[in-house]
Design an enzyme around this catalytic site. Structure first.
Site, mmCIF file in Angstrom:
data_model
loop_
_atom_site.group_PDB
_atom_site.id
_atom_site.type_symbol
_atom_site.label_atom_id
_atom_site.label_comp_id
_atom_site.label_asym_id
_atom_site.label_seq_id
_atom_site.Cartn_x
_atom_site.Cartn_y
_atom_site.Cartn_z
ATOM 1 N N LYS A 141 13.065 -15.101 -9.873
ATOM 2 C CA LYS A 141 12.818 -14.035 -10.852
ATOM 3 C C LYS A 141 11.832 -14.516 -11.908
ATOM 4 O O LYS A 141 10.894 -13.810 -12.255
ATOM 5 C CB LYS A 141 14.105 -13.598 -11.564
ATOM 6 C CG LYS A 141 15.073 -12.728 -10.822
ATOM 7 C CD LYS A 141 14.643 -11.309 -10.583
ATOM 8 C CE LYS A 141 13.813 -11.182 -9.345
ATOM 9 N NZ LYS A 141 14.462 -10.987 -8.086
ATOM 10 N N GLU A 166 8.232 -14.907 -10.419
ATOM 11 C CA GLU A 166 7.475 -13.719 -10.019
ATOM 12 C C GLU A 166 7.053 -12.836 -11.179
ATOM 13 O O GLU A 166 6.010 -12.209 -11.113
ATOM 14 C CB GLU A 166 8.168 -12.925 -8.902
ATOM 15 C CG GLU A 166 9.440 -12.242 -9.236
ATOM 16 C CD GLU A 166 10.027 -11.479 -8.032
ATOM 17 O OE1 GLU A 166 9.297 -11.039 -7.149
ATOM 18 O OE2 GLU A 166 11.264 -11.325 -8.021
ATOM 19 N N GLU A 210 17.702 -17.632 -7.032
ATOM 20 C CA GLU A 210 17.266 -16.289 -7.451
ATOM 21 C C GLU A 210 16.738 -16.304 -8.893
ATOM 22 O O GLU A 210 15.727 -15.655 -9.193
ATOM 23 C CB GLU A 210 18.439 -15.307 -7.299
ATOM 24 C CG GLU A 210 18.182 -13.894 -7.786
ATOM 25 C CD GLU A 210 17.075 -13.145 -7.042
ATOM 26 O OE1 GLU A 210 16.548 -13.664 -6.051
ATOM 27 O OE2 GLU A 210 16.721 -12.040 -7.498
ATOM 28 N N CYS A 259 0.842 -1.186 0.000
ATOM 29 C CA CYS A 259 0.000 0.000 0.000
ATOM 30 C C CYS A 259 0.882 1.241 0.000
ATOM 31 O O CYS A 259 1.907 1.297 0.657
ATOM 32 C CB CYS A 259 -0.953 0.086 1.191
ATOM 33 S SG CYS A 259 -2.086 -1.284 1.308
ATOM 34 N N ASN A 274 -2.043 2.153 5.641
ATOM 35 C CA ASN A 274 -1.145 1.082 5.205
ATOM 36 C C ASN A 274 -0.823 0.260 6.443
ATOM 37 O O ASN A 274 -0.302 0.809 7.413
ATOM 38 C CB ASN A 274 0.120 1.721 4.608
ATOM 39 C CG ASN A 274 1.196 0.703 4.302
ATOM 40 O OD1 ASN A 274 0.941 -0.490 4.262
ATOM 41 N ND2 ASN A 274 2.406 1.185 4.076
ATOM 42 N N GLY A 275 -1.151 -1.023 6.441
ATOM 43 C CA GLY A 275 -0.879 -1.860 7.612
ATOM 44 C C GLY A 275 -2.073 -2.755 7.897
ATOM 45 O O GLY A 275 -2.958 -2.911 7.044
ATOM 46 N N HIS A 292 18.403 -36.414 -6.510
ATOM 47 C CA HIS A 292 17.626 -36.866 -5.354
ATOM 48 C C HIS A 292 16.153 -36.487 -5.453
ATOM 49 O O HIS A 292 15.474 -36.390 -4.432
ATOM 50 C CB HIS A 292 18.243 -36.298 -4.065
ATOM 51 C CG HIS A 292 19.662 -36.718 -3.882
ATOM 52 N ND1 HIS A 292 20.033 -37.963 -3.430
ATOM 53 C CD2 HIS A 292 20.823 -36.066 -4.166
ATOM 54 C CE1 HIS A 292 21.350 -38.063 -3.406
ATOM 55 N NE2 HIS A 292 21.851 -36.918 -3.854
ATOM 56 N N ARG A 305 3.986 -0.239 -4.843
ATOM 57 C CA ARG A 305 3.735 -0.738 -3.490
ATOM 58 C C ARG A 305 2.430 -1.528 -3.400
ATOM 59 O O ARG A 305 2.153 -2.180 -2.387
ATOM 60 C CB ARG A 305 3.678 0.427 -2.507
ATOM 61 C CG ARG A 305 4.962 1.223 -2.442
ATOM 62 C CD ARG A 305 4.844 2.313 -1.405
ATOM 63 N NE ARG A 305 4.688 1.750 -0.090
ATOM 64 C CZ ARG A 305 5.684 1.457 0.732
ATOM 65 N NH1 ARG A 305 6.910 1.680 0.363
ATOM 66 N NH2 ARG A 305 5.462 0.940 1.921
ATOM 67 N N TRP A 334 -2.784 -2.682 -1.707
ATOM 68 C CA TRP A 334 -2.471 -4.104 -1.839
ATOM 69 C C TRP A 334 -3.379 -4.776 -0.817
ATOM 70 O O TRP A 334 -3.199 -4.609 0.385
ATOM 71 C CB TRP A 334 -0.999 -4.359 -1.520
ATOM 72 C CG TRP A 334 -0.559 -5.765 -1.798
ATOM 73 C CD1 TRP A 334 -0.098 -6.263 -2.974
ATOM 74 C CD2 TRP A 334 -0.515 -6.851 -0.866
ATOM 75 N NE1 TRP A 334 0.216 -7.595 -2.840
ATOM 76 C CE2 TRP A 334 -0.029 -7.989 -1.558
ATOM 77 C CE3 TRP A 334 -0.843 -6.996 0.481
ATOM 78 C CZ2 TRP A 334 0.135 -9.224 -0.952
ATOM 79 C CZ3 TRP A 334 -0.674 -8.231 1.089
ATOM 80 C CH2 TRP A 334 -0.188 -9.332 0.361
ATOM 81 N N LYS A 338 6.026 -4.344 -3.789
ATOM 82 C CA LYS A 338 7.481 -4.195 -3.643
ATOM 83 C C LYS A 338 7.960 -4.450 -2.226
ATOM 84 O O LYS A 338 8.947 -5.122 -2.004
ATOM 85 C CB LYS A 338 7.863 -2.787 -4.097
ATOM 86 C CG LYS A 338 9.354 -2.468 -4.004
ATOM 87 C CD LYS A 338 10.124 -3.217 -5.046
ATOM 88 C CE LYS A 338 11.611 -2.940 -4.987
ATOM 89 N NZ LYS A 338 12.361 -3.990 -5.703
HETATM 90 C C1 AGP Z 1 12.332 -9.804 -5.040
HETATM 91 O O1 AGP Z 1 12.276 -9.844 -6.408
HETATM 92 C C2 AGP Z 1 11.054 -9.851 -4.354
HETATM 93 N N1 AGP Z 1 10.176 -8.862 -4.827
HETATM 94 C C3 AGP Z 1 11.075 -10.073 -2.854
HETATM 95 O O2 AGP Z 1 11.466 -11.379 -2.668
HETATM 96 C C4 AGP Z 1 11.943 -9.160 -1.950
HETATM 97 O O3 AGP Z 1 13.293 -9.391 -2.188
HETATM 98 C C5 AGP Z 1 11.607 -9.448 -0.483
HETATM 99 O O4 AGP Z 1 10.264 -9.123 -0.262
HETATM 100 C C6 AGP Z 1 12.486 -8.713 0.488
HETATM 101 O O5 AGP Z 1 12.386 -7.325 0.361
HETATM 102 P P1 AGP Z 1 13.387 -6.369 1.070
HETATM 103 O O6 AGP Z 1 14.742 -6.600 0.473
HETATM 104 O O7 AGP Z 1 12.877 -4.988 0.784
HETATM 105 O O8 AGP Z 1 13.378 -6.698 2.531
#
Ligand code: AGP
Length: 616
Positions: free
Chosen positions: A493, A496, A489, A2, A100-101, A512, A27, A74, A611
């Site tokens: 990527k 997501e 990673e 948010c 937000n929260g 395994h 956000r 969000w 984000k």
């Molecule tokens: C990364 O591509 C993601 N959007 C997510 O995993 C992110 O890295 C994670 O939420 C941690 O965020 P931060 O580094 O702001 O703590």
């Protein structure tokens, strides 16, 4: 999670709010809305979907006021509907609020308020909050008008369990905003005859670079002329005004198609900025001004814990590898979300490190607080200056990667690895690493930006591979040692931003279980750099090929593979272990990016994501 923007000043609020919302859209993008106060009444516009939908809708409204609040959502409580979009207005029509929260005790509040005759139009927790403010305001009828609004908000917040960043408007107090935070970020921007409130700097950078980072438990009362900060207990707070070092241009897309693309290509610069001024005069080690630990403190540390979430957790795994390999200090890595509830027996003489791009991730913050509560020395690697995690840790290292807007982390990830690698060197040089090895390590780090530039030159080649493979529904990413976290990673990527199922594994673990997935429909991205276990990785590739699996191999210059073993090859420059994970991360970022583009995905705002995850 948010985004909030508030404005009070002389300009028409709606245009400024909408511009801020566009910059905060990363956000959360389930719905957006704004409320503007004019002539003791609110004009409220809300719309499901992106900020552009809201912009289109506002064209049908006058929105004349110079004080307003806005929100990009969000969803947590309640579905994605216009009714659940913020701002929420109290049932007496006097208050509008963006939040937000998560208000954890909202159902008790709601029950009480329903009993008092308040009406609810949404399924959100926020509506209970705005109605409780209205309830207290009604009760505070004998209070002087000048403080009635502020004190009603203060009283309400004393009842709240959960987290909030809020901005509130009141029809009876035109040209005034009351805002507060606990667990969700909120900053005050000090402009020229105007003030802005926002979840982060990017929303207000076009109007001011002077900001106050509000702290948990603080309430700010803002008019066009002045602001005062107090605590929930009514103590006065002397504001600390910071100057933001980056500019509007840093937060804009420029000629790139997406922020993610821009941020991938910004990596050489982000790496240079992360290293600037951080090497010793004799070029044999790193220096960190903000760690607040002396070499004597470091000699006592015999274990380092790292905690983070998502991509930052992958950076922790690389940190583990590099620190254990070069500094010979045992490292343990945990998901922050697990650590906070696991009651981990932390050993004395441990350093507790967290990594977070945003510095606001709620699980990482909770893990940090838990370690602090147990008396451990804490440190943080953060990108966002002034963020909660950066402020609450005992010491820290800023990444200086510049604003990262794309939801999928790219430049922040490689910059976190860079800082971790420099930290490994720093600790190693306080222990057993020789001067000449240190000099070599520093030289290697300094080459990282150019090595990444070389990989970026291969973008067209990687784009072609992406086009050939975009139609697959499953991928495996395999790597060993410091490239195992890069395999994780790469898989994250791809998942997501493309919504393609992908898994990362240590290459030798494939036998395994995951090998059962292999068929011509499940390609494998293999990290196979030169080095002592190169032949072992080649054997793993052979096992895949024997099962008709397609292979996209990322290897270092000069490596040779038996004929027919690789379907696709991406070559990265040969480099020191200190920078290999940085250099190797770039091709998988590009591959995921181009696959997502090929599939027509919304790269910067992938579905269901936001984000910065500031709710549990
Ligand atoms: C990364 O591509 C993601 N959007 C997510 O995993 C992110 O890295 C994670 O939420 C941690 O965020 P931060 O580094 O702001 O703590």
């Amino acid at each position: 999670m948010c985004g909030i923007v508030g404005y009070v000043g002389k300009q028409k609020a709606s245009a400024i709010l909408l511009e801020g919302l566009k910059r905060l859209e990363y956000r959360g993008y389930d719905s957006a809305g704004l409320a503007v106060e004019h002539d003791h009444a609110f004009e409220v516009v809300k719309k499901v979907g992106r900020v552009n939908n809201l912009v289109a809708e506002t064209a049908h409204h006058r929105l004349a006021g110079t004080t307003g609040i806005s929100h990009t959502r969000w969803a947590t409580h309640g579905g994605v509907t216009d009714a659940n979009a913020h701002p929420h207005v109290s049932s007496d029509g006097k208050f509008a609020l963006v939040h937000n929260g998560v208000i954890e005790n909202y159902s008790g509040m709601k029950k009480f308020l329903l009993g008092q005759g308040y009406k609810f139009l949404s399924e959100t927790d926020t509506e209970a909050l705005v109605n409780l403010i209205a309830y207290h305001y009604k009760k505070e009828v004998d209070r002087p008008d000048s403080s009635r609004f502020l004190e009603s908000v203060r009283k309400t917040l004393r009842h709240v369990e959960g987290t909030y960043g809020i901005v509130v408007l009141c029809t009876e107090h035109p040209n005034e905003l009351v805002a507060a935070r606990k667990g969700s970020p909120l900053i005050l921007g000090i402009g020229d005859g105007e003030f802005l409130l926002a979840s982060d700097v990017s929303a207000i950078i076009s109007r001011t670079q002077n900001v106050v980072y509000l702290k948990d438990g603080e309430i700010v009362d803002v008019t066009p002329k002045n602001f005062t900060i107090t605590t929930l207990d009514q103590a006065d707070v002397a504001p600390v005004i910071d100057r933001v070092t980056w500019t509007l241009e840093d937060a804009e897309m420029g000629t790139f198609a997406h922020f993610m693309e821009k941020e991938i290509f910004e990596q050489p610069l982000a790496l240079e900025n992360g290293m600037r001024g951080r090497f010793s005069e004799d070029q044999s080690t790193a220096n960190f001004g903000g760690l607040n630990l002396t070499p004597a403190d470091f000699r006592l540390i015999d274990r380092i814990y790292f905690c983070a979430c998502g991509t930052a957790w992958h950076a922790c795994l690389v940190a583990e590898h590099l620190i254990e390999r070069f500094a010979r200090v045992p490292v343990e890595v945990d998901y922050a979300s697990e650590f906070r509830y696991r009651n981990v027996p932390l050993r004395p003489n441990s350093l507790f490190f967290v990594i977070s791009q945003s510095g606001e991730t709620i699980d990482t913050l909770a893990a940090l607080r838990e370690a602090k509560r147990k008396g451990h020395v804490t440190a943080a690697i953060c990108n966002v200056v002034g963020s909660t995690i950066a402020r609450e840790s005992d010491g820290g290292i800023y990444q200086h990667a510049g604003p990262e807007i794309g939801v999928a982390s790219t430049k922040a990830f490689t910059s976190q690895i860079l800082i971790a690698s420099m930290f490994a060197l720093y600790v190693a040089r306080m222990r057993d690493m020789s001067f000449s090895d240190g000099v070599q390590y520093v030289q290697a780090l300094k080459q990282a930006p150019d090595l990444v530039r070389k990989v970026l030159e291969q973008a067209p080649h990687i784009k072609e591979i992406a086009k050939r493979y975009a139609h697959h529904h499953d991928f495996l990413f395999l790597g060993r040692l410091s490239l195992f976290p890069i395999a994780l990673e790469g898989a994250l990527k791809l998942k997501e931003i493309s919504y393609i199922h992908a898994e990362g594994y240590p290459a030798a673990e494939m036998k395994h279980g995951p090998i059962a997935l292999i068929s011509e429909n499940c390609p494998t991205v293999f990290f196979a750099p030169k080095g002592e276990i190169f032949q072992k990785v080649v054997s793993s590739i052979q096992e895949i090929k024997a099962r008709r699996g397609k292979t996209i191999v990322i290897t270092t210059e000069g490596s040779e593979f038996p004929a027919g073993l690789t379907d696709e090859i991406i070559t990265i420059p040969d480099c020191h272990e200190a920078v290999l994970p940085i250099v190797a991360a770039v091709p998988v970022q590009l591959l995921s990016y181009y696959i997502a583009v090929e599939l027509g995905r919304d790269v910067d705002k992938p579905r269901n994501l936001a984000k910065s995850v500031t709710v549990e």
